[in-house]
Design a protein around this motif. Sequence first.
Motif, PDB file in Angstrom:
ATOM      1  N   ILE A  11       0.843  -1.200   0.000  1.00  0.00           N
ATOM      2  CA  ILE A  11       0.000   0.000   0.000  1.00  0.00           C
ATOM      3  C   ILE A  11       0.876   1.247   0.000  1.00  0.00           C
ATOM      4  O   ILE A  11       0.633   2.178  -0.777  1.00  0.00           O
ATOM      5  N   SER A  12       1.908   1.265   0.815  1.00  0.00           N
ATOM      6  CA  SER A  12       2.828   2.411   0.851  1.00  0.00           C
ATOM      7  C   SER A  12       3.500   2.618  -0.502  1.00  0.00           C
ATOM      8  O   SER A  12       3.657   3.751  -0.958  1.00  0.00           O
ATOM      9  N   ASP A  13       3.878   1.519  -1.141  1.00  0.00           N
ATOM     10  CA  ASP A  13       4.513   1.602  -2.453  1.00  0.00           C
ATOM     11  C   ASP A  13       3.553   2.162  -3.503  1.00  0.00           C
ATOM     12  O   ASP A  13       3.926   3.014  -4.318  1.00  0.00           O
ATOM     13  N   ILE A  14       2.319   1.729  -3.468  1.00  0.00           N
ATOM     14  CA  ILE A  14       1.303   2.230  -4.406  1.00  0.00           C
ATOM     15  C   ILE A  14       1.065   3.717  -4.186  1.00  0.00           C
ATOM     16  O   ILE A  14       0.991   4.498  -5.144  1.00  0.00           O
ATOM     17  N   ILE A  15       0.964   4.132  -2.937  1.00  0.00           N
ATOM     18  CA  ILE A  15       0.765   5.552  -2.623  1.00  0.00           C
ATOM     19  C   ILE A  15       1.947   6.373  -3.117  1.00  0.00           C
ATOM     20  O   ILE A  15       1.773   7.423  -3.735  1.00  0.00           O
ATOM     21  N   GLU A  16       3.155   5.876  -2.879  1.00  0.00           N
ATOM     22  CA  GLU A  16       4.350   6.584  -3.328  1.00  0.00           C
ATOM     23  C   GLU A  16       4.366   6.716  -4.851  1.00  0.00           C
ATOM     24  O   GLU A  16       4.657   7.785  -5.393  1.00  0.00           O
ATOM     25  N   GLN A  17       4.040   5.648  -5.551  1.00  0.00           N
ATOM     26  CA  GLN A  17       4.008   5.695  -7.012  1.00  0.00           C
ATOM     27  C   GLN A  17       2.930   6.651  -7.517  1.00  0.00           C
ATOM     28  O   GLN A  17       3.146   7.391  -8.471  1.00  0.00           O
ATOM     29  N   ALA A  18       1.762   6.625  -6.879  1.00  0.00           N
ATOM     30  CA  ALA A  18       0.656   7.486  -7.305  1.00  0.00           C
ATOM     31  C   ALA A  18       0.991   8.959  -7.093  1.00  0.00           C
ATOM     32  O   ALA A  18       0.584   9.810  -7.890  1.00  0.00           O
ATOM     33  N   TRP A  19       1.730   9.298  -6.045  1.00  0.00           N
ATOM     34  CA  TRP A  19       2.105  10.685  -5.772  1.00  0.00           C
ATOM     35  C   TRP A  19       3.156  11.189  -6.751  1.00  0.00           C
ATOM     36  O   TRP A  19       3.276  12.388  -6.977  1.00  0.00           O
ATOM     37  N   CYS A  20       3.933  10.274  -7.320  1.00  0.00           N
ATOM     38  CA  CYS A  20       4.986  10.670  -8.255  1.00  0.00           C
ATOM     39  C   CYS A  20       4.362  11.086  -9.584  1.00  0.00           C
ATOM     40  O   CYS A  20       3.636  10.311 -10.208  1.00  0.00           O
ATOM     41  N   LYS A  40      -7.295   4.608  -6.878  1.00  0.00           N
ATOM     42  CA  LYS A  40      -8.048   5.685  -6.230  1.00  0.00           C
ATOM     43  C   LYS A  40      -8.665   5.217  -4.919  1.00  0.00           C
ATOM     44  O   LYS A  40      -8.623   5.927  -3.911  1.00  0.00           O
ATOM     45  N   LYS A  41      -9.224   4.010  -4.909  1.00  0.00           N
ATOM     46  CA  LYS A  41      -9.833   3.470  -3.689  1.00  0.00           C
ATOM     47  C   LYS A  41      -8.794   3.280  -2.594  1.00  0.00           C
ATOM     48  O   LYS A  41      -9.044   3.592  -1.427  1.00  0.00           O
ATOM     49  N   ILE A  42      -7.620   2.764  -2.973  1.00  0.00           N
ATOM     50  CA  ILE A  42      -6.551   2.551  -1.994  1.00  0.00           C
ATOM     51  C   ILE A  42      -6.118   3.878  -1.387  1.00  0.00           C
ATOM     52  O   ILE A  42      -5.957   3.996  -0.168  1.00  0.00           O
ATOM     53  N   LEU A  43      -5.921   4.885  -2.240  1.00  0.00           N
ATOM     54  CA  LEU A  43      -5.498   6.181  -1.727  1.00  0.00           C
ATOM     55  C   LEU A  43      -6.581   6.818  -0.869  1.00  0.00           C
ATOM     56  O   LEU A  43      -6.286   7.379   0.184  1.00  0.00           O
ATOM     57  N   LYS A  44      -7.818   6.725  -1.298  1.00  0.00           N
ATOM     58  CA  LYS A  44      -8.914   7.324  -0.534  1.00  0.00           C
ATOM     59  C   LYS A  44      -9.016   6.688   0.855  1.00  0.00           C
ATOM     60  O   LYS A  44      -9.257   7.374   1.849  1.00  0.00           O
ATOM     61  N   LYS A  45      -8.789   5.391   0.926  1.00  0.00           N
ATOM     62  CA  LYS A  45      -8.884   4.676   2.194  1.00  0.00           C
ATOM     63  C   LYS A  45      -7.692   4.954   3.114  1.00  0.00           C
ATOM     64  O   LYS A  45      -7.838   4.952   4.334  1.00  0.00           O
TER      65      LYS A  45
END
Length: 68
Positions: A11-20, A40-45
């Motif tokens: 989850i942290s890796d996905i968030i980091e990639q999405a912010w980049c 989007k669902k992962i980040l929203k949660k």
Amino acid sequence: MKKKKLSNVEISDIIEQAWCDKTSFENISLQKNLNENDVKKILKKNLKKNSYILWRKRIHKIKQNKSL
């Protein structure tokens, strides 16, 4: 098909990639087998509400600029 439960590290890796700004949803999809809505669902949660809203605004601007 049911998706596997993601670990905190994933989850942290996905968030980091999405912010980049350089990482696209397509790249995340290829690496993590998630579509744009899943991300989007992962980040929203997992983000604070204001952080999620800020991220969505940034993504919207990036998509608009790419379509020009």
